[in-house]
Design a protein around this motif. Sequence first.
Motif, short mmCIF file in Angstrom:
data_model
loop_
_atom_site.label_atom_id
_atom_site.label_comp_id
_atom_site.label_asym_id
_atom_site.label_seq_id
_atom_site.Cartn_x
_atom_site.Cartn_y
_atom_site.Cartn_z
N ILE B 66 0.46 -1.28 0.20
CA ILE B 66 0.55 0.16 -0.25
C ILE B 66 1.26 1.95 0.03
O ILE B 66 1.70 1.24 1.35
CB ILE B 66 -0.89 -0.01 1.19
CG1 ILE B 66 -1.39 -1.18 1.17
CG2 ILE B 66 -2.08 1.24 1.36
CD1 ILE B 66 -2.57 -1.58 2.45
N PHE B 92 -1.96 -6.42 -10.13
CA PHE B 92 -3.17 -7.02 -9.32
C PHE B 92 -3.43 -5.44 -8.83
O PHE B 92 -4.44 -5.04 -8.30
CB PHE B 92 -3.70 -8.05 -8.96
CG PHE B 92 -3.97 -9.10 -10.14
CD1 PHE B 92 -4.56 -8.88 -11.06
CD2 PHE B 92 -2.88 -9.99 -9.45
CE1 PHE B 92 -4.33 -9.75 -11.99
CE2 PHE B 92 -2.81 -11.01 -10.22
CZ PHE B 92 -3.03 -11.34 -10.95
N SER B 93 -2.76 -4.43 -8.07
CA SER B 93 -2.67 -3.59 -7.60
C SER B 93 -3.11 -2.13 -8.81
O SER B 93 -2.66 -1.77 -9.95
CB SER B 93 -1.51 -2.78 -6.76
OG SER B 93 -1.13 -3.80 -5.61
N GLN B 94 -3.80 -1.60 -7.71
CA GLN B 94 -3.93 0.18 -8.74
C GLN B 94 -2.89 0.60 -9.65
O GLN B 94 -1.59 0.86 -8.50
CB GLN B 94 -5.12 0.74 -7.67
CG GLN B 94 -6.07 1.84 -8.77
CD GLN B 94 -7.07 2.16 -7.72
OE1 GLN B 94 -7.26 2.27 -6.69
NE2 GLN B 94 -8.04 2.28 -8.99
N SER B 95 -3.14 0.57 -10.73
CA SER B 95 -1.63 1.68 -11.39
C SER B 95 -1.21 2.70 -10.75
O SER B 95 -2.13 3.46 -10.26
CB SER B 95 -1.87 1.30 -12.57
OG SER B 95 -3.01 1.29 -13.71
N PRO B 129 -5.04 7.50 -0.46
CA PRO B 129 -5.82 6.77 -1.01
C PRO B 129 -7.15 6.76 -1.35
O PRO B 129 -6.85 5.95 -2.47
CB PRO B 129 -6.34 6.20 0.56
CG PRO B 129 -5.65 6.68 1.88
CD PRO B 129 -5.15 7.99 1.43
N ASP B 132 -5.50 8.70 -7.27
CA ASP B 132 -4.26 8.38 -7.83
C ASP B 132 -3.25 8.84 -6.91
O ASP B 132 -2.87 10.26 -5.81
CB ASP B 132 -4.18 8.49 -9.38
CG ASP B 132 -5.17 7.94 -9.91
OD1 ASP B 132 -5.66 6.96 -9.68
OD2 ASP B 132 -5.65 8.25 -11.12
#
Lengths: 228, 267
Positions: B66, B92-95, B129, B132
């Motif tokens: 995170i 699979f994490s948010q880019s 969080p 972006d």
Amino acid sequence: MSATPSTSILSQVDGSAQLLLGPIKVLASVTGPIEAKARQELPTLASLEIIVRPATGVSSTREKLLEDKLRSLLQSIIVRHKYPRQLIQVVIQFLSSDSDHSANAKAFTSNELNAAINCVYFALIDANIALFSSFASVSLCILPSSDSFILNPTIAQLNESESHHVICFDIKDKQADKILLVESQGSFSEKQFYLAIDEASKECETIHNKYQRHCIVEKIREDFVWKF
Amino acid sequence: MNVVLPGDSLPIENDASASISIGPGIYKSPQTQEIIPSSAGIINIKDTKQNTNRLIYIDSNSKRYIPQTNDFVIGIITGVFGENYKVQLQDFSQSVQLSMMAFPNASRKNRPNLKVGQAVYARVSQAIPEIDVELECIDATTGKEGGFGLLDESGYIFSVNLNFSRELLFNQNSPILEKLASRCKFEIAIGINGKIWIKCGDGIPIQKEGSSSNGNEEEDNKQQSKDSSKNYVYDLKCTLAATRYIQSCQHLKSEEIDAELKKLFNF
């Protein structure tokens, strides 16, 4: 709980745990927080995707019911505001179970649910997902015309029993605090029910202090092996 | 070792005089302003010298990263949109985004030339969080490169657990890399998102595009490449051994490290 759980057994997910509870063997995995699909995304909270898979055959309405029960529990225990717009995926795979699809509808609302809850706790801890508190659950049944309980009943005992209950408590400071989930089936009196809750709170404390704490301390010791 | 689990109360007295700074693993409830441990791990409580500030955090292992401000990370470029690169820190994490202007000497006319699939070492400049996450490849204090930027293909990238990458990056007394240095020459970039880039010796040769040679040069090159190919093979072996060494150190006690190093560098 009969056997100690093992954690981090799957390599491609963020947290996993396997638990053997009597005849039921269950494997839970947690992935997240990951990128959510647009339709799942919640602007201020993490969304949960819970999938339950049976030991044999394809999933049916019973698995959907279990998913629903688990969702109501996990929603209140995961600090979802910490992961806005993200997705947490929880998969529960039963590896072996004593409930036959046709014959015993009783087993999945008691033993399977109980095993899934206790297993998912370890998987969440392994994935380091933020939780408000620890939790543990017990499954018990009440025999006809008596106030005595059987903890973790077998299928035969369930069939004889008048009612069965799964009770999940959250644990604060090593003590059972609030009821997170109660799932009861059969007929029972109010008195029996209160006694069952009382019994369950004691048993939840035992599970937490005897098994959960011990297992997690061992896990942390292994994670930081170079420090000791 | 002091372990706490979610639901335990924190081992601190209610001391109003010292202000408390909370770190990872601690959650402050916005309604009650109460602080609780939200993950299971080793609790650390550090007081400043004047007892004016107290730092509390929980150190625990995890695999999912995170982003937090000022983290040093390794990311893979997965796309370009407008004046930003899209960077993946973990599968699979948010880019996250990396602005083309966040490079030393970058301007609208002088853009960095990065391609999809290349790796960068960067600092997280903003991590909220709800919006972006942003990266930058520039040392904010000097405005220079400061070790950030493209990680070239002569190195090798692999993953480790997050608690181990923090140990390697932050623990100055960690013997793991010092012991590796006694075996081979290497260059390393540790991303706290659990990715490590390592290159031993000169690393894997990069094939330059469009470098055509003719006549005498070609013969010279052949001679040269014969000599150097041995080195390349040796460097490659070193890189892979170092990778395996660092990965197995995650699960070894400090006294077992030497034996492991000896076993892996046996060539």
